[in-house]
Design an enzyme around this catalytic site. Structure first.
Site, PDB file in Angstrom:
ATOM      1  N   HIS A  41       0.963  -1.268  -0.067  1.00 11.18           N
ATOM      2  CA  HIS A  41      -0.016  -0.207  -0.048  1.00 11.18           C
ATOM      3  C   HIS A  41       1.062   1.200   0.020  1.00 11.18           C
ATOM      4  O   HIS A  41       0.595   2.269  -0.408  1.00 11.18           O
ATOM      5  CB  HIS A  41      -0.930  -0.037   1.029  1.00 11.18           C
ATOM      6  CG  HIS A  41      -2.164  -1.128   0.671  1.00 11.18           C
ATOM      7  ND1 HIS A  41      -2.176  -2.229   0.930  1.00 11.18           N
ATOM      8  CD2 HIS A  41      -3.243  -0.625  -0.250  1.00 11.18           C
ATOM      9  CE1 HIS A  41      -3.218  -2.734   0.556  1.00 11.18           C
ATOM     10  NE2 HIS A  41      -3.856  -2.052  -0.248  1.00 11.18           N
ATOM     11  N   ARG A  49     -11.752   2.748  -3.991  1.00 10.59           N
ATOM     12  CA  ARG A  49     -11.163   1.830  -2.913  1.00 10.59           C
ATOM     13  C   ARG A  49     -11.833   2.218  -1.740  1.00 10.59           C
ATOM     14  O   ARG A  49     -11.334   3.002  -0.865  1.00 10.59           O
ATOM     15  CB  ARG A  49      -9.626   1.853  -2.844  1.00 10.59           C
ATOM     16  CG  ARG A  49      -8.486   1.400  -3.692  1.00 10.59           C
ATOM     17  CD  ARG A  49      -7.345   1.151  -3.416  1.00 10.59           C
ATOM     18  NE  ARG A  49      -6.413   0.244  -4.213  1.00 10.59           N
ATOM     19  CZ  ARG A  49      -5.723   0.602  -5.176  1.00 10.59           C
ATOM     20  NH1 ARG A  49      -5.799   1.864  -5.638  1.00 10.59           N
ATOM     21  NH2 ARG A  49      -5.077  -0.356  -5.864  1.00 10.59           N
ATOM     22  N   ARG A  85     -15.851  -0.236  -5.445  1.00  9.19           N
ATOM     23  CA  ARG A  85     -15.504  -1.681  -5.173  1.00  9.19           C
ATOM     24  C   ARG A  85     -16.063  -1.715  -3.508  1.00  9.19           C
ATOM     25  O   ARG A  85     -15.835  -0.922  -2.890  1.00  9.19           O
ATOM     26  CB  ARG A  85     -14.103  -1.499  -5.062  1.00  9.19           C
ATOM     27  CG  ARG A  85     -13.605  -2.976  -4.597  1.00  9.19           C
ATOM     28  CD  ARG A  85     -12.270  -3.450  -4.836  1.00  9.19           C
ATOM     29  NE  ARG A  85     -11.207  -2.552  -3.872  1.00  9.19           N
ATOM     30  CZ  ARG A  85      -9.880  -2.654  -3.946  1.00  9.19           C
ATOM     31  NH1 ARG A  85      -9.328  -3.526  -4.828  1.00  9.19           N
ATOM     32  NH2 ARG A  85      -9.165  -1.869  -3.061  1.00  9.19           N
ATOM     33  N   GLU A  94      -8.763 -10.973  -9.813  1.00  9.56           N
ATOM     34  CA  GLU A  94      -7.745 -10.667  -8.947  1.00  9.56           C
ATOM     35  C   GLU A  94      -7.198 -12.218  -8.585  1.00  9.56           C
ATOM     36  O   GLU A  94      -5.857 -12.227  -8.076  1.00  9.56           O
ATOM     37  CB  GLU A  94      -7.833 -10.074  -7.788  1.00  9.56           C
ATOM     38  CG  GLU A  94      -8.099  -8.612  -7.844  1.00  9.56           C
ATOM     39  CD  GLU A  94      -8.653  -7.895  -6.627  1.00  9.56           C
ATOM     40  OE1 GLU A  94      -7.713  -7.232  -6.118  1.00  9.56           O
ATOM     41  OE2 GLU A  94      -9.665  -8.326  -5.774  1.00  9.56           O
ATOM     42  N   ASN A 124      -2.293  -6.261  -9.154  1.00  7.04           N
ATOM     43  CA  ASN A 124      -1.717  -6.098  -7.814  1.00  7.04           C
ATOM     44  C   ASN A 124      -1.671  -7.587  -7.219  1.00  7.04           C
ATOM     45  O   ASN A 124      -0.721  -8.249  -6.920  1.00  7.04           O
ATOM     46  CB  ASN A 124      -1.892  -4.841  -6.999  1.00  7.04           C
ATOM     47  CG  ASN A 124      -1.819  -3.678  -7.568  1.00  7.04           C
ATOM     48  OD1 ASN A 124      -0.985  -3.504  -8.398  1.00  7.04           O
ATOM     49  ND2 ASN A 124      -2.510  -2.780  -7.006  1.00  7.04           N
ATOM     50  N   ASP A 125      -2.982  -7.859  -7.133  1.00 10.44           N
ATOM     51  CA  ASP A 125      -3.253  -9.281  -6.243  1.00 10.44           C
ATOM     52  C   ASP A 125      -3.185 -10.127  -7.240  1.00 10.44           C
ATOM     53  O   ASP A 125      -2.451 -11.414  -7.108  1.00 10.44           O
ATOM     54  CB  ASP A 125      -4.632  -9.280  -5.868  1.00 10.44           C
ATOM     55  CG  ASP A 125      -4.646  -8.680  -4.331  1.00 10.44           C
ATOM     56  OD1 ASP A 125      -3.761  -9.027  -3.715  1.00 10.44           O
ATOM     57  OD2 ASP A 125      -5.524  -7.664  -4.074  1.00 10.44           O
ATOM     58  N   ARG A 142       2.729  -9.956  -2.108  1.00  9.94           N
ATOM     59  CA  ARG A 142       2.971  -8.538  -2.575  1.00  9.94           C
ATOM     60  C   ARG A 142       3.730  -7.638  -1.481  1.00  9.94           C
ATOM     61  O   ARG A 142       4.340  -6.551  -1.792  1.00  9.94           O
ATOM     62  CB  ARG A 142       1.737  -7.897  -3.148  1.00  9.94           C
ATOM     63  CG  ARG A 142       0.588  -7.631  -1.967  1.00  9.94           C
ATOM     64  CD  ARG A 142      -0.701  -7.424  -2.563  1.00  9.94           C
ATOM     65  NE  ARG A 142      -1.003  -5.853  -2.802  1.00  9.94           N
ATOM     66  CZ  ARG A 142      -2.185  -5.223  -3.159  1.00  9.94           C
ATOM     67  NH1 ARG A 142      -3.130  -6.231  -3.386  1.00  9.94           N
ATOM     68  NH2 ARG A 142      -2.125  -4.198  -3.268  1.00  9.94           N
ATOM     69  N   CYS A 167      -7.454  -2.268 -13.588  1.00  8.37           N
ATOM     70  CA  CYS A 167      -7.304  -1.252 -12.493  1.00  8.37           C
ATOM     71  C   CYS A 167      -6.245  -1.449 -11.510  1.00  8.37           C
ATOM     72  O   CYS A 167      -6.040  -0.576 -10.484  1.00  8.37           O
ATOM     73  CB  CYS A 167      -8.771  -1.008 -11.747  1.00  8.37           C
ATOM     74  SG  CYS A 167      -8.990  -2.425 -10.599  1.00  8.37           S
TER      75      CYS A 167
HETATM   76  C1  PEP Z   1      -5.425  -5.029  -7.376  1.00  9.13           C
HETATM   77  O1  PEP Z   1      -5.093  -6.052  -6.711  1.00  9.13           O
HETATM   78  O2  PEP Z   1      -4.643  -4.840  -8.471  1.00  9.13           O
HETATM   79  C2  PEP Z   1      -6.124  -3.897  -6.981  1.00  9.13           C
HETATM   80  C3  PEP Z   1      -6.491  -2.951  -7.791  1.00  9.13           C
HETATM   81  O3  PEP Z   1      -6.680  -3.934  -5.598  1.00  9.13           O
HETATM   82  P1  PEP Z   1      -5.814  -3.533  -4.488  1.00  9.13           P
HETATM   83  O4  PEP Z   1      -6.589  -2.403  -3.659  1.00  9.13           O
HETATM   84  O5  PEP Z   1      -5.799  -4.729  -3.690  1.00  9.13           O
HETATM   85  O6  PEP Z   1      -4.394  -3.109  -4.922  1.00  9.13           O
HETATM   86 MG    MG Z   2      -6.671  -6.079  -4.980  1.00  8.18          MG
END
Ligand code: PEP
Ligand code: MG
Length: 829
Positions: free
Chosen positions: A450, A557, A593, A687, A710-711, A721, A758
């Protein structure tokens, strides 16, 4: 008299605008309708005759008894499949009746290999027939009415002339001969002239303006084709068509094997490699993150007073750490218990007592005792023990903070400096950002943590997982932070500095140019619409995104509303937050989301039992479904946003269609209860590998899919991660991740759903051509990158992006993909 054309396929009828290929979307071959197939048999749309049937079995054209010519093109780029998966059931010249099977195809196999399954049904002789009615945006069965055609009065198009025919031969360079796309281009070029134009292949002759006639020539790569022209501008027309036929019209198939690539640029002396957490360039002096010194009085105010003060401070700090230890697990809890032991450590207490007895203040005594231990540990030379020094300093600071009333978050860095630190917490980064540093370099950290996401959101270039080499960088050393190439130059030469300054100037110029076109819609250079959205956490992000030209938000988010507090936000509070974001992007889609708690995003008031492996445990929608009150409250808050429908709902961490069904049912139930008639779209995040592999199944019931790279990266590569030990490998450009993205796009677009990205990859300039080439049509980036992303996409054609993506999929590592992306970018400068 009107003619009804019935659907040749069962599926979803849509407009040609939604076909991700300009040849069809721009009606270069004629007008019509596109069908997302759900059935696997193409049937005759009227009584007539088969005029052409491509060798690859993917395209067929028919002429009705009334003279209407219709082309049915199964999928996009399916000529490349060379017939695999297609079984023609008729032959050229055969007479057919409406509903007769024409071609059968393997829906799944073709969906997996083709760019898209979308099937344009085109009236190719638009001069003779106009479409008066068509079915779009609806489910359609085979043989149900698709279009109604009305004959139009043919106009005399060509001028009379002296009848002289000129001609020229040309060898075809088109890798698949003249199939639908090149035929459309030839027709388009021919329509720019008055002259009659024909192409001859052996004994076959076809009008250059007729797609069907050109397809019927049955040409192949290397065929010698003769172009004939007659009329006033015959010479110019002949030259133009010959010139066009001599090229591959952008169809040149990429080499079967990717050309050998330079590996990632080797590091030069003075450079240290790192992992890109937030792309960009920065130049400035190193600012080692130092905590502000806590001043303590030398002398005490009497032994008893100082002893009591030290005791009270220890009790307070002990209670705080114990509470923290109770709510933490794993390594965090272990560290907390180690700190508790230090507070009561007899050696430390004895050292402090000795100093207090000698008249020193409690603070001075505690610091002295701690530093005795630090000196002793250093003297051992044992690396493992030396790592414990941080814990001692941490305990020293916590107690002194309590004793003196000094706040702990007092780190300061000069504006324009590059912050150099071991690691950062999100809260530390937020307070640092206010001091306007130029960039961030971390010894540890992960590229999808993050902190990385926050850096990207702030447009703050960041390299992480640099390793111990960073420890040798002294405060104030000049640094060049290259978070495009992934390295840091320490104490650069004047030549390096000059070159870097020039790159910064170029980048600034590019950003300025991007700003100029920020407000305009984004299309590729060959006309494919790509929506550029922004990822948001707050209404401030939304305001910035709107100023950058964001066409909506592809990811709000929402968990940022839920973190760092003791109770969940109420429905009213959430509604106000979502409404404010929607208001900042008037008329634009806002994808909220649902709560994504768990894993690395804990919320103390949502009880999640201790888990050995939180990333594989209660995360995302699993948590929300286990907390129905929370979920209902959030959905109600979203549904209340006006205008209804502007906010769409997106489900995080989906692993099975059942999760989508449960959320959809709840949305529908709440909508009914709240008396909301307007439907609200519900989409899923991709994801998990499970969601990627079943994107076709999800696409049937989801309104859209958005890939969270990311996930997805952490789960595809099985690399945490947030774990610095594997951070260097967590790169979404890994071919395995790219293949998952490509597969998701193919499977979902074949079912008529758009796919966006995204995750962090959508904010990486090097990745955009690949993502577009793989089939994403929406990118949701950090707000500060929106205008630049539009600029990058506008400079690309879909054809070249696809060829580039194909090469990327053949690479053997993320480093190779990045080298390929750099080479691609270089060729465009
Ligand atoms: C991701 O996992 O790419 C995503 C956009 O969600 P996160 O907020 O977990 O990064
Ligand atoms: Mg994610």
């Amino acid at each position: 008299m009107s003619l009804i054309i019935t659907s040749p396929l069962r599926g979803w009828a849509t407009t040609l605008d939604s076909v991700p290929d300009p040849v069809f979307a721009q009606r270069m071959m004629g007008d019509g309708v596109a069908i997302q197939p759900l059935g696997d048999t193409v049937v005759a749309p009227f009584d007539g005759e088969v005029v052409t049937l491509h060798d690859a079995g993917h395209a067929i054209s028919l002429r009705s008894v009334e003279g209407a010519e219709v082309l049915i093109h199964i999928g996009l780029d399916t000529v490349m499949l060379k017939g695999e998966g297609f079984t023609p059931l008729v032959a050229i010249g055969q007479t057919v009746l409406r509903g007769d099977p024409l071609i059968q195809f393997d829906l799944d196999a073709v969906a997996l290999s083709a760019a898209s399954l979308i099937t344009p049904v085109i009236v190719t002789n638009a001069d003779a027939f106009a479409i008066s009615r068509r079915a779009t945006d609806c489910a359609i069965g085979a043989c149900e009415a698709l279009m109604t055609l009305l004959p139009v009065q043919a106009e005399a198009r060509r001028r009379s002339d002296d009848g002289t025919v000129i001609e020229q031969a040309v060898t075809l360079s088109l890798p698949h001969g003249i199939h639908a796309r090149p035929a459309a281009r030839i027709g388009e070029a021919a329509r720019g002239f008055q002259a009659e134009l024909h192409l001859l292949n052996g004994d076959k002759r076809g009008d250059a303006r007729s797609t069907v006639a050109l397809l019927a020539l049955g040409t192949r790569f290397g065929d010698d084709v003769v172009v004939q022209a007659r009329g006033d501008d015959a010479e110019a027309a002949l030259a133009a068509i010959v010139a066009l036929l001599a090229t591959d019209m952008g169809e040149g198939a990429p080499a079967a094997v990717a050309a050998p690539l330079a590996s990632a640029a080797p590091l030069r002396a003075g450079q240290i490699g790192g992992v890109i957490a937030s792309p960009g360039l920065a130049m400035g002096p190193a600012a080692r993150l130092k905590q502000a010194e806590i001043a303590v009085a030398h002398d005490g105010a009497g032994d008893d007073h100082e002893r009591a003060a030290l005791l009270a401070a220890r009790q307070d700090v002990r209670a705080r750490i114990a509470a923290h230890a109770d709510s933490a697990d794993g390594s965090v809890a272990a560290v907390m218990h180690a700190h508790l032991a230090l507070i009561d450590d007899p050696e430390l207490l004895a050292g402090a007592e000795q100093r207090i007895a000698a008249g020193r203040s409690a603070g001075f005594a505690w610091r002295g005792a701690i530093h005795d231990q630090i000196d002793a540990i250093r003297a051992t030379g044992n690396a493992h023990l030396i790592e414990r020094i941080d814990d001692l300093i941490d305990i020293e600071r916590q107690l002194l903070s309590k004793l003196t009333g000094t706040p702990l978050n007092g780190a300061a860095v000069p504006a324009g400096a590059i912050v150099v630190a071991d690691d950062l917490l999100p809260s530390q980064l937020v307070s640092l950002a206010a001091m306007k540093p130029a960039g961030i370099c971390l010894t540890r950290g992960g590229p999808t943590s993050h902190v990385a996401i926050l850096c990207a959101g702030m447009g703050l270039p960041a390299l992480v997982a640099i390793g111990e080499a960073l420890d040798a960088v002294a405060d104030s050393t000049p640094l060049l932070l290259d978070a495009e190439m992934g390295h840091l130059t320490v104490a650069p030469s004047p030549a390096d500095t000059d070159a870097f300054t020039a790159r910064l100037a170029k980048r600034d110029a590019r950003r300025e140019a991007a700003k100029a076109g920020a407000a305009n819609a984004c299309h590729t250079a060959d006309g494919t619409r790509i929506e550029i959205f922004a990822n948001l956490g707050t209404v401030d992000d939304a305001v910035l995104a709107a100023a950058q030209g964001a066409e909506g938000s592809g990811l709000v988010r929402s968990e940022f509303l839920f973190l760092d507090r003791d109770t969940a936000p109420s429905e009213d509070e959430q509604h106000a937050a979502y409404q404010a974001i929607a208001d900042a992007l008037p008329g634009k889609p806002v994808i909220v989301r649902l709560l994504d708690i768990g894993g690395d995003k804990p919320a103390t008031y949502i009880p999640i039992a201790h888990e050995e492996n939180p990333s594989l445990g209660q995360r995302g929608i699993r948590v929300a479904l286990a907390q129905p009150d929370l979920l209902e409250t959030q959905i109600r808050a979203i549904l209340r946003v006006e205008p209804v429908g502007q906010c769409k709902i997106m489900i995080p961490m989906v692993a099975s269609i059942d999760e989508l069904r449960q959320v959809r049912a709840l949305v529908e139930q709440l909508r009914a209860e709240m008396g909301i008639a307007t439907p609200v779209e519900v989409g899923v995040m991709v994801e998990t590998p499970a969601a990627a592999m079943t994107a076709d199944l999800l696409a049937v019931e989801a309104d859209f899919l958005s890939i969270g790279t990311n996930d997805l990266t952490q789960y595809v590569l099985a690399m945490d991660r947030g774990n610095p030990a594997v951070a260097a490998g967590v790169d979404a450009m890994h071919p395995a991740v790219l293949r998952m993205i490509g597969k998701t796009c193919r499977l979902a677009t074949a079912r008529g759903r758009w796919v966006g990205v995204c995750g962090g990859l959508a904010s990486d300039p090097a990745a955009l051509p690949i993502l577009i080439g793989l089939g994403a049509t929406e990118l949701s980036a950090v707000p500060g990158f929106v205008a630049e992303a539009k600029q990058i996409i506008r400079g690309l054609t879909l054809t070249e992006a696809r060829a580039h993506a194909d090469l990327a999929l053949q690479c053997k590592s993320a480093a190779e993909v990045r080298a390929l992306a750099r080479a691609f970018e270089e060729t465009r400068r």
